[in-house]
Design a protein around this motif. Structure first.
Motif, PDB file in Angstrom:
ATOM      1  N   LEU A 169     -90.385  86.498   4.371  1.00 35.55           N
ATOM      2  CA  LEU A 169     -90.512  87.871   4.020  1.00 35.55           C
ATOM      3  C   LEU A 169     -89.390  88.580   3.583  1.00 35.55           C
ATOM      4  CD1 LEU A 169     -93.142  88.848   6.852  1.00 35.55           C
ATOM      5  CD2 LEU A 169     -93.533  88.416   4.531  1.00 35.55           C
ATOM      6  N   ASN A 170     -88.046  87.938   3.758  1.00 36.62           N
ATOM      7  CA  ASN A 170     -86.747  88.517   3.241  1.00 36.62           C
ATOM      8  C   ASN A 170     -86.762  88.227   1.709  1.00 36.62           C
ATOM      9  OD1 ASN A 170     -85.943  89.259   5.826  1.00 36.62           O
ATOM     10  ND2 ASN A 170     -85.181  87.400   6.282  1.00 36.62           N
ATOM     11  N   ASN A 171     -87.780  87.656   1.251  1.00 42.47           N
ATOM     12  CA  ASN A 171     -87.594  87.249  -0.436  1.00 42.47           C
ATOM     13  C   ASN A 171     -88.695  87.981  -1.108  1.00 42.47           C
ATOM     14  OD1 ASN A 171     -85.083  85.782   0.163  1.00 42.47           O
ATOM     15  ND2 ASN A 171     -86.508  83.934   0.281  1.00 42.47           N
ATOM     16  N   ILE A 172     -89.344  88.952  -0.344  1.00 41.48           N
ATOM     17  CA  ILE A 172     -90.679  89.629  -1.250  1.00 41.48           C
ATOM     18  C   ILE A 172     -90.242  91.082  -1.108  1.00 41.48           C
ATOM     19  CG2 ILE A 172     -92.958  89.907  -1.435  1.00 41.48           C
ATOM     20  CD1 ILE A 172     -93.528  87.588   0.194  1.00 41.48           C
ATOM     21  N   THR A 173     -89.977  91.830  -2.306  1.00 44.92           N
ATOM     22  CA  THR A 173     -89.838  93.073  -2.103  1.00 44.92           C
ATOM     23  C   THR A 173     -91.275  94.000  -2.698  1.00 44.92           C
ATOM     24  OG1 THR A 173     -88.973  93.438  -4.434  1.00 44.92           O
ATOM     25  CG2 THR A 173     -87.258  92.961  -2.466  1.00 44.92           C
ATOM     26  N   ILE A 174     -91.134  95.089  -2.512  1.00 42.04           N
ATOM     27  CA  ILE A 174     -92.346  96.038  -3.162  1.00 42.04           C
ATOM     28  C   ILE A 174     -91.662  97.212  -3.898  1.00 42.04           C
ATOM     29  CG2 ILE A 174     -94.278  97.502  -2.506  1.00 42.04           C
ATOM     30  CD1 ILE A 174     -94.418  96.570   0.156  1.00 42.04           C
ATOM     31  N   LYS A 175     -92.103  97.414  -5.157  1.00 44.91           N
ATOM     32  CA  LYS A 175     -91.576  98.436  -6.066  1.00 44.91           C
ATOM     33  C   LYS A 175     -92.724  99.086  -6.570  1.00 44.91           C
ATOM     34  CE  LYS A 175     -88.732  99.580  -9.889  1.00 44.91           C
ATOM     35  NZ  LYS A 175     -87.949  98.785 -10.840  1.00 44.91           N
ATOM     36  N   ASP A 176     -93.250 100.452  -6.163  1.00 45.55           N
ATOM     37  CA  ASP A 176     -94.324 100.979  -6.757  1.00 45.55           C
ATOM     38  C   ASP A 176     -95.529 100.145  -6.638  1.00 45.55           C
ATOM     39  OD1 ASP A 176     -92.590 102.862  -7.792  1.00 45.55           O
ATOM     40  OD2 ASP A 176     -92.410 101.862  -9.711  1.00 45.55           O
ATOM     41  N   GLY A 177     -95.633  99.808  -5.322  1.00 40.88           N
ATOM     42  CA  GLY A 177     -96.940  98.993  -5.012  1.00 40.88           C
ATOM     43  C   GLY A 177     -96.828  97.479  -5.614  1.00 40.88           C
ATOM     44  N   GLN A 178     -96.116  97.156  -6.492  1.00 45.17           N
ATOM     45  CA  GLN A 178     -95.687  95.930  -6.923  1.00 45.17           C
ATOM     46  C   GLN A 178     -95.080  94.872  -6.245  1.00 45.17           C
ATOM     47  OE1 GLN A 178     -97.958  95.059  -9.513  1.00 45.17           O
ATOM     48  NE2 GLN A 178     -98.713  96.963  -9.263  1.00 45.17           N
ATOM     49  N   PRO A 179     -95.342  93.681  -6.116  1.00 45.04           N
ATOM     50  CA  PRO A 179     -94.621  92.666  -5.310  1.00 45.04           C
ATOM     51  C   PRO A 179     -93.722  91.990  -6.214  1.00 45.04           C
ATOM     52  CG  PRO A 179     -96.811  91.725  -5.905  1.00 45.04           C
ATOM     53  CD  PRO A 179     -96.826  92.920  -6.223  1.00 45.04           C
ATOM     54  N   PHE A 180     -92.284  91.595  -5.694  1.00 47.12           N
ATOM     55  CA  PHE A 180     -91.589  90.978  -6.442  1.00 47.12           C
ATOM     56  C   PHE A 180     -90.809  89.903  -5.578  1.00 47.12           C
ATOM     57  CE2 PHE A 180     -91.532  94.921  -8.792  1.00 47.12           C
ATOM     58  CZ  PHE A 180     -91.675  94.364 -10.177  1.00 47.12           C
ATOM     59  N   PHE A 181     -90.667  88.640  -6.353  1.00 48.28           N
ATOM     60  CA  PHE A 181     -90.039  87.352  -5.578  1.00 48.28           C
ATOM     61  C   PHE A 181     -88.512  87.444  -5.833  1.00 48.28           C
ATOM     62  CE2 PHE A 181     -94.251  86.524  -4.818  1.00 48.28           C
ATOM     63  CZ  PHE A 181     -94.666  86.085  -3.976  1.00 48.28           C
ATOM     64  N   ILE A 182     -87.547  87.422  -4.954  1.00 42.57           N
ATOM     65  CA  ILE A 182     -86.264  87.290  -5.276  1.00 42.57           C
ATOM     66  C   ILE A 182     -85.696  86.239  -4.672  1.00 42.57           C
ATOM     67  CG2 ILE A 182     -86.188  90.037  -5.180  1.00 42.57           C
ATOM     68  CD1 ILE A 182     -84.739  90.052  -2.598  1.00 42.57           C
ATOM     69  N   ASP A 183     -84.070  86.142  -4.910  1.00 38.19           N
ATOM     70  CA  ASP A 183     -83.500  85.074  -4.346  1.00 38.19           C
ATOM     71  C   ASP A 183     -83.836  83.591  -4.860  1.00 38.19           C
ATOM     72  OD1 ASP A 183     -81.914  86.708  -3.150  1.00 38.19           O
ATOM     73  OD2 ASP A 183     -82.709  86.345  -1.079  1.00 38.19           O
ATOM     74  N   LEU A 184     -83.685  83.434  -6.188  1.00 35.57           N
ATOM     75  CA  LEU A 184     -84.234  82.103  -6.578  1.00 35.57           C
ATOM     76  C   LEU A 184     -83.010  81.026  -6.615  1.00 35.57           C
ATOM     77  CD1 LEU A 184     -86.119  83.706  -9.588  1.00 35.57           C
ATOM     78  CD2 LEU A 184     -86.918  83.168  -7.436  1.00 35.57           C
ATOM     79  N   GLU A 185     -82.060  81.020  -5.681  1.00 38.24           N
ATOM     80  CA  GLU A 185     -80.995  79.856  -5.586  1.00 38.24           C
ATOM     81  C   GLU A 185     -81.579  78.722  -5.404  1.00 38.24           C
ATOM     82  OE1 GLU A 185     -77.783  80.511  -2.827  1.00 38.24           O
ATOM     83  OE2 GLU A 185     -77.764  82.716  -3.122  1.00 38.24           O
ATOM     84  N   THR A 186     -82.769  78.542  -4.769  1.00 39.63           N
ATOM     85  CA  THR A 186     -83.074  76.933  -4.425  1.00 39.63           C
ATOM     86  C   THR A 186     -84.558  76.927  -5.172  1.00 39.63           C
ATOM     87  OG1 THR A 186     -84.287  78.104  -2.614  1.00 39.63           O
ATOM     88  CG2 THR A 186     -82.038  77.123  -2.134  1.00 39.63           C
ATOM     89  N   ALA A 187     -84.790  77.399  -6.318  1.00 37.98           N
ATOM     90  CA  ALA A 187     -86.117  77.127  -6.879  1.00 37.98           C
ATOM     91  C   ALA A 187     -86.010  75.906  -7.661  1.00 37.98           C
ATOM     92  CB  ALA A 187     -86.181  78.218  -7.904  1.00 37.98           C
ATOM     93  N   GLU A 188     -87.115  75.211  -7.505  1.00 35.45           N
ATOM     94  CA  GLU A 188     -87.121  73.695  -8.128  1.00 35.45           C
ATOM     95  C   GLU A 188     -88.249  73.417  -8.752  1.00 35.45           C
ATOM     96  OE1 GLU A 188     -87.558  71.027  -4.698  1.00 35.45           O
ATOM     97  OE2 GLU A 188     -86.057  71.969  -3.716  1.00 35.45           O
ATOM     98  N   PRO A 189     -88.382  72.546  -9.680  1.00 37.21           N
ATOM     99  CA  PRO A 189     -89.561  72.211 -10.323  1.00 37.21           C
ATOM    100  C   PRO A 189     -90.682  71.829  -9.614  1.00 37.21           C
ATOM    101  CG  PRO A 189     -87.498  70.946 -11.461  1.00 37.21           C
ATOM    102  CD  PRO A 189     -87.164  71.825 -10.016  1.00 37.21           C
ATOM    103  N   HIS A 190     -91.898  72.217 -10.095  1.00 37.78           N
ATOM    104  CA  HIS A 190     -93.025  72.092  -9.269  1.00 37.78           C
ATOM    105  C   HIS A 190     -94.201  72.048 -10.226  1.00 37.78           C
ATOM    106  CE1 HIS A 190     -96.115  72.895  -6.240  1.00 37.78           C
ATOM    107  NE2 HIS A 190     -96.491  74.032  -6.784  1.00 37.78           N
TER     108      HIS A 190
END
Ligand SMILES: [Zn+2]
Length: 257
Positions: A169-190
């Protein structure tokens, strides 16, 4: 000037951090050498969080080609004991290269990674991102429509070929009712195998994707996680077609009763 650069102008630190005074005052070089030669300024930089590994600041970015100021978050390891230069480069590549078409939609717009070299050639990083609002503080107060938008946003990241890799939950934000995923340091292929549609309030079941399952648990979408049922909404899976990602493929519809 022979490169794109960023100059920081610190505002007063709200917490009176003793480290604050040490912020670099010289121009920082942009990591992407292909970037056009421009000069960015950030004014009124204020420290929000400093957990010794990552400091987050907010400020107003002045872009070279616009009179307007943009609200940004600056994430830095400048105050950290251990520098994470390659993790920052990876994160910047996620925003600017691998998931660039999702900037401003599922992930913040990235204004660039800027680097500071100290006298011992140690490189600290300043990642400048669109300010995408606040963290979620109470999942149970979220409307079902938001939860499904968040699933949709995460699914778009998966369709683009990556998992977030450190979902919380520390990596999801809300701006004007829209969700954003943040902190992509550990993103991996999938390669996403999810072929289901998900209904808010249904029983947890195997959907062939661990991270979307985790997201359903975190956001209390599965029935056994305290779902507030207010007219069921349906996450409708559409074709996983990265080339047509302009289409938002979330369909919200009330389930016929
Ligand atoms: Zn997946």
């Amino acid at each position: 000037m022979s490169m794109t650069s960023l100059q920081l102008n610190a505002g007063p630190s709200p917490w009176g951090s003793p480290y604050w005074k040490k912020l670099p005052t010289e121009e920082l070089a942009r990591y992407d050498p292909q970037a056009p030669k421009e000069k960015y300024f950030i004014d009124n930089l204020e420290l929000l969080v400093d957990d010794m590994e990552t400091a987050r600041c907010k400020g107003s970015l002045k872009l070279p080609d616009s009179p307007d100021l943009v609200k940004v978050v600056v994430k830095t390891d400048f105050f950290a004991k251990a520098l994470r230069t390659s993790a920052y480069v990876h994160e910047a590549d996620m925003y600017e290269l691998h998931l660039s078409s999702l900037q401003g939609l599922s992930i913040p717009y990235c204004y660039g990674l800027f680097q500071h070299k100290d006298k011992d050639d140690k490189v600290s990083s300043f990642l400048v991102l669109e300010d995408c609002g606040d963290l979620i503080d109470d999942v149970s107060s979220l409307p079902n429509s938001f939860k499904l938008k968040a699933l949709d946003a995460l699914y778009e990241i998966h369709c683009a070929g990556y998992i977030h890799g450190d979902l919380s939950l520390n990596n999801i934000t809300i701006k004007d009712g829209q969700p954003f995923f943040i902190d992509l340091e550990t993103a991996e292929p999938h390669k996403c195998e999810m072929k289901e549609r998900i209904v808010v309030g249904e029983e947890r079941r195997n959907i062939e994707c661990d991270e979307i399952d985790l997201c359903c648990m975190m956001l209390e979408i599965w029935a056994d996680s305290k779902v507030k049922v207010e007219g069921l909404l349906v996450f409708q899976r559409a074709q996983c077609a990265p080339s047509e990602r302009e289409h938002r493929f979330l369909t919200l519809s009330s389930r016929p009763s």
